[in-house]
Design an enzyme around this catalytic site. Structure first.
Site, short mmCIF file in Angstrom:
data_model
loop_
_atom_site.label_atom_id
_atom_site.label_comp_id
_atom_site.label_asym_id
_atom_site.label_seq_id
_atom_site.Cartn_x
_atom_site.Cartn_y
_atom_site.Cartn_z
N HIS A 70 139.45 38.72 -30.78
CA HIS A 70 140.42 38.46 -29.70
C HIS A 70 141.42 37.38 -30.07
O HIS A 70 141.16 36.52 -30.91
CB HIS A 70 139.69 37.98 -28.44
CG HIS A 70 138.66 38.92 -27.93
ND1 HIS A 70 137.62 38.52 -27.13
CD2 HIS A 70 138.47 40.25 -28.13
CE1 HIS A 70 136.85 39.55 -26.85
NE2 HIS A 70 137.35 40.61 -27.44
N LYS A 112 141.51 27.15 -31.31
CA LYS A 112 140.16 26.97 -30.77
C LYS A 112 139.33 26.11 -31.69
O LYS A 112 139.44 26.20 -32.91
CB LYS A 112 139.47 28.34 -30.59
CG LYS A 112 140.17 29.26 -29.63
CD LYS A 112 139.74 30.69 -29.79
CE LYS A 112 140.64 31.61 -28.98
NZ LYS A 112 140.49 33.03 -29.33
N TYR A 167 133.57 26.42 -26.79
CA TYR A 167 134.80 26.17 -27.54
C TYR A 167 135.90 25.57 -26.68
O TYR A 167 135.98 25.82 -25.49
CB TYR A 167 135.29 27.43 -28.26
CG TYR A 167 135.46 28.66 -27.42
CD1 TYR A 167 134.37 29.36 -26.93
CD2 TYR A 167 136.73 29.18 -27.18
CE1 TYR A 167 134.52 30.52 -26.20
CE2 TYR A 167 136.90 30.34 -26.45
CZ TYR A 167 135.79 31.01 -25.97
OH TYR A 167 135.94 32.17 -25.24
N ASP A 185 135.95 45.79 -25.75
CA ASP A 185 136.16 45.56 -27.18
C ASP A 185 136.25 46.86 -27.97
O ASP A 185 136.90 46.92 -29.00
CB ASP A 185 135.06 44.66 -27.73
CG ASP A 185 135.30 43.19 -27.35
OD1 ASP A 185 134.39 42.38 -27.48
OD2 ASP A 185 136.43 42.88 -26.90
C1 LIG Z 1 138.44 34.24 -22.31
C2 LIG Z 1 138.40 34.05 -20.82
C3 LIG Z 1 137.85 35.00 -19.99
N1 LIG Z 1 137.82 34.80 -18.65
C4 LIG Z 1 137.21 35.84 -17.81
C5 LIG Z 1 137.85 37.20 -17.97
C6 LIG Z 1 136.70 38.16 -17.88
O1 LIG Z 1 136.56 38.60 -16.53
C7 LIG Z 1 135.45 37.35 -18.24
C8 LIG Z 1 134.89 37.69 -19.59
O2 LIG Z 1 135.95 37.60 -20.51
P1 LIG Z 1 135.84 38.28 -21.93
O3 LIG Z 1 135.07 39.55 -21.83
O4 LIG Z 1 137.24 38.33 -22.50
O5 LIG Z 1 134.95 37.20 -22.71
P2 LIG Z 1 134.76 37.18 -24.31
O6 LIG Z 1 134.58 38.55 -24.84
O7 LIG Z 1 133.73 36.17 -24.60
O8 LIG Z 1 136.18 36.65 -24.80
C9 LIG Z 1 136.31 35.60 -25.73
O9 LIG Z 1 135.80 36.06 -26.94
C10 LIG Z 1 136.36 35.63 -28.15
C11 LIG Z 1 135.22 35.24 -29.07
C12 LIG Z 1 137.41 34.61 -28.10
O10 LIG Z 1 137.69 33.91 -29.08
C13 LIG Z 1 138.22 34.48 -26.89
O11 LIG Z 1 138.32 33.12 -26.54
C14 LIG Z 1 137.78 35.26 -25.72
O12 LIG Z 1 138.54 36.45 -25.72
O13 LIG Z 1 135.85 35.99 -18.23
C15 LIG Z 1 138.31 33.66 -18.06
O14 LIG Z 1 138.26 33.49 -16.82
N2 LIG Z 1 138.87 32.69 -18.87
C16 LIG Z 1 138.93 32.85 -20.23
O15 LIG Z 1 139.44 31.94 -20.91
#
Ligand SMILES: Cc1cn([C@H]2C[C@H](O)[C@@H](COP(=O)(O)OP(=O)(O)O[C@H]3O[C@H](C)C(=O)[C@H](O)[C@H]3O)O2)c(=O)[nH]c1=O
Length: 182
Positions: free
Chosen positions: A62, A72, A132, A170
């Site tokens: 991402h 980050k 992070y 993803d």
């Molecule tokens: C990233 C983020 C997400 N959210 C909410 C949005 C979604 O409803 C929920 C889960 O988000 P997501 O599925 O995108 O979470 P990850 O898959 O862990 O995403 C992260 O994974 C990789 C490793 C990364 O480096 C990024 O920082 C980030 O994209 O949290 C928020 O409210 N704030 C945020 O900063």
């Protein structure tokens, strides 16, 4: 704290100074002054994130684009992950190259990932707690990324395919070849 270069400009492995005694240990997980003095980079972060995942989970790759691009500073406080950062900075001599480093509660290593990288990790332990700091706020409309098993990047996530757990979101990420510059 010690800094190790990764071969990708400004993407740095950081080893904090750990003070151990019969009670246990103490270390500064982040100090803006020390970070800026040792790296020469901005230590101004505005958002802290935390995620928790089970073995086999792969989160990423991402990034956020444009004015919402994020640098980050990542670390693990429980378990172990393979952390991967791919350079997609326009004109970078290492464009498309990646670093993969094991981060764990045990080794206490951190990885600084500059803006212009896509980032992800795979969980190598039974569970992992991932923390992070980001230097820019979350902006959903600016999110982008590359599918974890992109053939051009050919990342070895160290997780057998039968054990991999990928979110539907993803699975929809684009191939590296179609990624616009971050
Ligand atoms: C990233 C983020 C997400 N959210 C909410 C949005 C979604 O409803 C929920 C889960 O988000 P997501 O599925 O995108 O979470 P990850 O898959 O862990 O995403 C992260 O994974 C990789 C490793 C990364 O480096 C990024 O920082 C980030 O994209 O949290 C928020 O409210 N704030 C945020 O900063």
């Amino acid at each position: 704290m010690e800094i190790e270069q990764t071969g990708l400009k400004d993407c740095l492995i950081i080893k904090p100074r750990v003070f151990e005694d019969p009670r246990g240990y103490f270390f500064e997980s982040f100090n803006q002054y020390t970070f800026e003095e040792k790296t020469g980079l901005s230590g101004r972060f505005v958002q802290d994130n935390q995620s928790y995942s089970s073995y086999g989970v792969i989160r990423g790759l991402h990034a956020q684009t444009g004015e919402f691009a994020q640098a980050k500073l990542v670390r693990v406080t429980k378990g172990e992950v393979l952390d991967v950062a791919v350079d997609v900075r326009p004109g970078s001599p290492t464009y498309g190259k990646h670093i993969a480093v094991r981060l764990s509660a045990e080794n206490k290593l951190q990885l600084y990932i500059p803006r212009g990288f896509v980032h992800g990790f795979s969980v190598l332990s039974e569970t992992a707690e991932f923390l992070y700091k980001c230097d820019n706020f979350f902006n959903k409309a600016s999110e982008t990324g590359v599918i974890y098993n992109d053939k051009d990047l050919n990342i070895d996530w160290l997780i057998p395919e039968k054990d991999q757990a990928i979110s539907d979101k993803d699975l929809l990420l684009k191939p590296f070849a179609e990624l616009q510059h971050i």
